[in-house]
Design a protein around this motif. Structure first.
Motif, PDB file in Angstrom:
ATOM      1  N   ASN A 220       0.706  -1.077  -0.006  1.00 10.65           N
ATOM      2  CA  ASN A 220      -0.069  -0.049   0.118  1.00 10.65           C
ATOM      3  C   ASN A 220       0.884   1.207  -0.039  1.00 10.65           C
ATOM      4  OD1 ASN A 220      -2.360  -1.371  -0.060  1.00 10.65           O
ATOM      5  ND2 ASN A 220      -2.688  -1.452   2.152  1.00 10.65           N
ATOM      6  N   SER A 221       2.163   1.284   0.103  1.00 10.81           N
ATOM      7  CA  SER A 221       2.889   2.247   0.195  1.00 10.81           C
ATOM      8  C   SER A 221       3.159   2.808  -1.341  1.00 10.81           C
ATOM      9  CB  SER A 221       4.268   1.882   0.876  1.00 10.81           C
ATOM     10  OG  SER A 221       5.121   1.223   0.059  1.00 10.81           O
ATOM     11  N   GLY A 222       2.769   2.518  -2.358  1.00 14.07           N
ATOM     12  CA  GLY A 222       3.031   2.711  -3.658  1.00 14.07           C
ATOM     13  C   GLY A 222       1.835   3.941  -3.899  1.00 14.07           C
ATOM     14  N   VAL A 223       2.114   4.464  -5.172  1.00 11.54           N
ATOM     15  CA  VAL A 223       1.306   5.371  -5.678  1.00 11.54           C
ATOM     16  C   VAL A 223      -0.066   4.802  -5.999  1.00 11.54           C
ATOM     17  CG1 VAL A 223       0.852   7.210  -7.415  1.00 11.54           C
ATOM     18  CG2 VAL A 223       3.069   6.746  -6.687  1.00 11.54           C
ATOM     19  N   SER A 224      -1.295   5.320  -5.284  1.00  5.92           N
ATOM     20  CA  SER A 224      -2.454   4.772  -5.641  1.00  5.92           C
ATOM     21  C   SER A 224      -3.163   5.000  -7.037  1.00  5.92           C
ATOM     22  CB  SER A 224      -3.527   5.412  -4.517  1.00  5.92           C
ATOM     23  OG  SER A 224      -3.784   6.661  -5.151  1.00  5.92           O
ATOM     24  N   PRO A 225      -3.912   4.102  -7.389  1.00  7.90           N
ATOM     25  CA  PRO A 225      -4.331   4.179  -8.721  1.00  7.90           C
ATOM     26  C   PRO A 225      -5.099   5.557  -9.188  1.00  7.90           C
ATOM     27  CG  PRO A 225      -4.793   2.132  -7.833  1.00  7.90           C
ATOM     28  CD  PRO A 225      -4.214   2.744  -6.869  1.00  7.90           C
ATOM     29  N   GLU A 226      -5.947   5.919  -7.986  1.00  5.87           N
ATOM     30  CA  GLU A 226      -6.586   7.502  -8.007  1.00  5.87           C
ATOM     31  C   GLU A 226      -5.695   8.552  -8.237  1.00  5.87           C
ATOM     32  OE1 GLU A 226     -10.523   9.547  -6.052  1.00  5.87           O
ATOM     33  OE2 GLU A 226      -9.447   7.882  -5.240  1.00  5.87           O
ATOM     34  N   ASP A 227      -4.565   8.326  -7.452  1.00  7.79           N
ATOM     35  CA  ASP A 227      -3.632   9.618  -7.591  1.00  7.79           C
ATOM     36  C   ASP A 227      -2.930   9.790  -8.828  1.00  7.79           C
ATOM     37  OD1 ASP A 227      -4.162  10.342  -4.981  1.00  7.79           O
ATOM     38  OD2 ASP A 227      -2.317   9.116  -3.992  1.00  7.79           O
ATOM     39  N   ARG A 228      -2.871   8.380  -9.491  1.00  7.64           N
ATOM     40  CA  ARG A 228      -2.098   8.257 -10.833  1.00  7.64           C
ATOM     41  C   ARG A 228      -3.126   8.888 -11.837  1.00  7.64           C
ATOM     42  NH1 ARG A 228       2.073   9.558 -13.688  1.00  7.64           N
ATOM     43  NH2 ARG A 228       2.173   8.132 -15.445  1.00  7.64           N
ATOM     44  N   ALA A 229      -4.384   8.554 -11.586  1.00  9.40           N
ATOM     45  CA  ALA A 229      -5.391   9.010 -12.699  1.00  9.40           C
ATOM     46  C   ALA A 229      -5.675  10.436 -12.536  1.00  9.40           C
ATOM     47  CB  ALA A 229      -6.731   8.310 -12.249  1.00  9.40           C
ATOM     48  N   LYS A 230      -5.510  10.886 -11.325  1.00 11.59           N
ATOM     49  CA  LYS A 230      -5.546  12.525 -10.980  1.00 11.59           C
ATOM     50  C   LYS A 230      -4.488  13.009 -11.953  1.00 11.59           C
ATOM     51  CE  LYS A 230      -7.831  12.478  -6.593  1.00 11.59           C
ATOM     52  NZ  LYS A 230      -7.857  12.821  -5.256  1.00 11.59           N
ATOM     53  N   GLU A 231      -3.224  12.523 -11.835  1.00 10.98           N
ATOM     54  CA  GLU A 231      -2.204  13.068 -12.591  1.00 10.98           C
ATOM     55  C   GLU A 231      -2.263  13.198 -14.127  1.00 10.98           C
ATOM     56  OE1 GLU A 231       1.743  11.001 -11.519  1.00 10.98           O
ATOM     57  OE2 GLU A 231       1.177  11.572  -9.305  1.00 10.98           O
ATOM     58  N   LEU A 232      -2.794  12.009 -14.591  1.00  9.65           N
ATOM     59  CA  LEU A 232      -2.915  11.889 -15.966  1.00  9.65           C
ATOM     60  C   LEU A 232      -3.991  12.857 -16.361  1.00  9.65           C
ATOM     61  CD1 LEU A 232      -2.491   8.151 -16.513  1.00  9.65           C
ATOM     62  CD2 LEU A 232      -1.020   9.722 -16.882  1.00  9.65           C
ATOM     63  N   LEU A 233      -5.130  12.997 -15.512  1.00  9.33           N
ATOM     64  CA  LEU A 233      -6.255  13.895 -15.936  1.00  9.33           C
ATOM     65  C   LEU A 233      -5.882  15.349 -16.156  1.00  9.33           C
ATOM     66  CD1 LEU A 233      -9.499  12.664 -14.273  1.00  9.33           C
ATOM     67  CD2 LEU A 233      -8.911  12.789 -16.662  1.00  9.33           C
ATOM     68  N   ILE A 234      -4.766  15.753 -15.664  1.00  7.71           N
ATOM     69  CA  ILE A 234      -4.474  17.277 -15.821  1.00  7.71           C
ATOM     70  C   ILE A 234      -4.479  17.517 -17.242  1.00  7.71           C
ATOM     71  CG2 ILE A 234      -2.581  19.012 -15.431  1.00  7.71           C
ATOM     72  CD1 ILE A 234      -2.015  17.439 -12.697  1.00  7.71           C
ATOM     73  N   ASP A 235      -3.585  16.683 -18.129  1.00  5.35           N
ATOM     74  CA  ASP A 235      -3.356  17.105 -19.271  1.00  5.35           C
ATOM     75  C   ASP A 235      -4.735  16.708 -20.217  1.00  5.35           C
ATOM     76  OD1 ASP A 235      -0.906  17.814 -19.241  1.00  5.35           O
ATOM     77  OD2 ASP A 235       0.092  15.949 -19.626  1.00  5.35           O
ATOM     78  N   ALA A 236      -5.483  15.730 -19.784  1.00  8.00           N
ATOM     79  CA  ALA A 236      -6.706  15.118 -20.428  1.00  8.00           C
ATOM     80  C   ALA A 236      -7.496  16.443 -20.429  1.00  8.00           C
ATOM     81  CB  ALA A 236      -7.148  13.958 -19.952  1.00  8.00           C
ATOM     82  N   LEU A 237      -7.900  16.899 -19.244  1.00  6.23           N
ATOM     83  CA  LEU A 237      -8.838  17.986 -18.908  1.00  6.23           C
ATOM     84  C   LEU A 237      -8.445  19.304 -19.651  1.00  6.23           C
ATOM     85  CD1 LEU A 237      -9.673  17.645 -14.992  1.00  6.23           C
ATOM     86  CD2 LEU A 237     -11.144  17.130 -17.009  1.00  6.23           C
ATOM     87  N   ASN A 254     -13.548  11.300 -24.469  1.00  9.39           N
ATOM     88  CA  ASN A 254     -13.273   9.997 -24.484  1.00  9.39           C
ATOM     89  C   ASN A 254     -12.169   9.523 -23.938  1.00  9.39           C
ATOM     90  OD1 ASN A 254     -15.990   9.347 -25.732  1.00  9.39           O
ATOM     91  ND2 ASN A 254     -15.209   9.331 -27.731  1.00  9.39           N
ATOM     92  N   ALA A 255     -11.064   9.890 -24.083  1.00 10.24           N
ATOM     93  CA  ALA A 255      -9.938   9.706 -23.898  1.00 10.24           C
ATOM     94  C   ALA A 255      -9.779  10.087 -22.264  1.00 10.24           C
ATOM     95  CB  ALA A 255      -8.621  10.545 -24.473  1.00 10.24           C
ATOM     96  N   ALA A 256     -10.292  10.993 -21.851  1.00 12.94           N
ATOM     97  CA  ALA A 256     -10.511  11.610 -20.511  1.00 12.94           C
ATOM     98  C   ALA A 256     -11.348  10.359 -19.639  1.00 12.94           C
ATOM     99  CB  ALA A 256     -10.871  12.940 -20.196  1.00 12.94           C
ATOM    100  N   LYS A 257     -12.460   9.848 -20.143  1.00 11.12           N
ATOM    101  CA  LYS A 257     -13.187   9.008 -19.479  1.00 11.12           C
ATOM    102  C   LYS A 257     -12.657   7.600 -19.368  1.00 11.12           C
ATOM    103  CE  LYS A 257     -16.839   8.309 -22.289  1.00 11.12           C
ATOM    104  NZ  LYS A 257     -17.906   7.793 -22.677  1.00 11.12           N
ATOM    105  N   VAL A 258     -11.557   7.389 -20.001  1.00 10.51           N
ATOM    106  CA  VAL A 258     -10.946   5.975 -19.974  1.00 10.51           C
ATOM    107  C   VAL A 258      -9.851   6.162 -18.588  1.00 10.51           C
ATOM    108  CG1 VAL A 258      -8.936   4.611 -21.139  1.00 10.51           C
ATOM    109  CG2 VAL A 258     -10.766   5.284 -22.370  1.00 10.51           C
ATOM    110  N   ILE A 259      -9.155   7.463 -18.568  1.00 10.46           N
ATOM    111  CA  ILE A 259      -8.309   7.451 -17.519  1.00 10.46           C
ATOM    112  C   ILE A 259      -9.270   7.671 -16.200  1.00 10.46           C
ATOM    113  CG2 ILE A 259      -6.893   9.406 -16.379  1.00 10.46           C
ATOM    114  CD1 ILE A 259      -6.169  10.390 -19.291  1.00 10.46           C
TER     115      ILE A 259
END
Length: 288
Positions: A220-237, A254-259
């Motif tokens: 559990n000490s790694g980067v969470s999937p949600e935190d990673r999705a938030k990072e990727l969504l910056i460019d997608a938004l 559509n690309a943002a929905k996948v993330i």
């Protein structure tokens, strides 16, 4: 594109290997208790797991021959659908060496279809085994597999006789599929890591509930999937906000929905951004 490596939160893939009587089932249950949540056991050892019902709360599926890989896959799927958190496969060796397992099935296939050529038969048997391996690797559950080891008896100091676990009864290279592989000794039931990506097992140790808790903390000490999705969504938004026309907006949306898939709050952000940009673009589209 290459990108900076980072460890994400993950599910455990651990193998316990050892000779008969080394404590594989017992150790697996202790680890599962430390990981927490609901525990399921696929028992191919004729009900041996149920002997430990007094130390752990778990549900069991007794799997009998034939030990075809497809039956293991179906059992794992059932555990996922039932909402368990940890799955113990006791024993994984039966899928390879047991009645109806890959070795026996390949031998039969060779005689039925390939004129006794077992090498040719592996072209059909290997994909069946690989589907099980892939299922274990991609499952949403923590998975602990026990594997039998061939036993060698040696004489130690004072003429004391020891039983040592040697090669695991599974396909060559199986160890590479796991995050951790622990080899259990018959005398003392201590575990020593033959493979350890966690770096938690630098010394032999007696498996306990605390061992599972340590593994869970590492997972559990790694980067969470949600935190990673938030990072990727910056460019997608940003792509949504800067969309030049409705077709571009649809593509960006559509690309943002996948993330954002699987995270309701992030999906809401994407929809709000899309609706806002669509409202801005509509007058432009109509005037054009």
């Amino acid at each position: 594109m290459f990108k900076k490596a980072e460890r994400k939160q993950a599910k455990l893939r651990l193998a316990l290997a050892g000779p008969s009587g080394s404590g594989k089932t017992y150790s697996a249950l202790l680890l599962a208790m430390g990981l927490g949540g609901r525990i399921a056991v696929i028992d191919t050892e004729h009900g041996s797991a149920s002997l430990y019902a007094d130390i752990a709360d778990f549900d069991v599926l007794e799997l009998h021959a034939p030990y075809a890989p497809e039956r293991y896959v179906d059992a794992i799927t059932s555990a996922e659908q039932a909402g368990y958190d940890v799955l113990i496969i006791d024993s994984y060796s039966h899928e390879w060496t047991g009645s109806g397992g890959c070795l026996e099935a390949n031998e039969q296939l060779a005689h039925q279809k390939f004129r006794g050529n077992t090498w040719a038969a592996w072209n059909e048997t290997t994909p069946r085994h690989r589907k099980l391996t892939d299922k274990i690797l991609t499952s949403s559950l923590h998975i602990i597999c026990t594997m039998r080891s061939k036993t060698e008896t040696v004489q130690g100091e004072g003429k004391k006789i020891f039983k040592l676990g040697m090669k695991s009864e599974q396909r060559d290279g199986t160890d590479y599929e796991f995050t951790v592989v622990l080899d259990l000794t018959h005398d003392g039931h201590t575990a020593m890591a033959s493979k350890d990506r966690t770096k938690l097992f630098d010394q032999p140790e007696l498996i306990s509930i605390e061992t599972g808790e340590r593994l869970l903390a590492w997972l559990n000490s790694g980067v969470s999937p949600e935190d990673r999705a938030k990072e990727l969504l910056i460019d997608a938004l940003a792509d949504i906000v800067n969309a030049k026309d409705i077709p571009s907006l649809h593509s960006a949306f559509n690309a943002a929905k996948v993330i954002a898939h699987g995270f309701d709050d992030l999906i809401d952000q994407v929809v709000i951004a899309k609706d806002k940009r669509k409202h801005e673009l509509t007058p432009q589209e109509q005037s054009a």
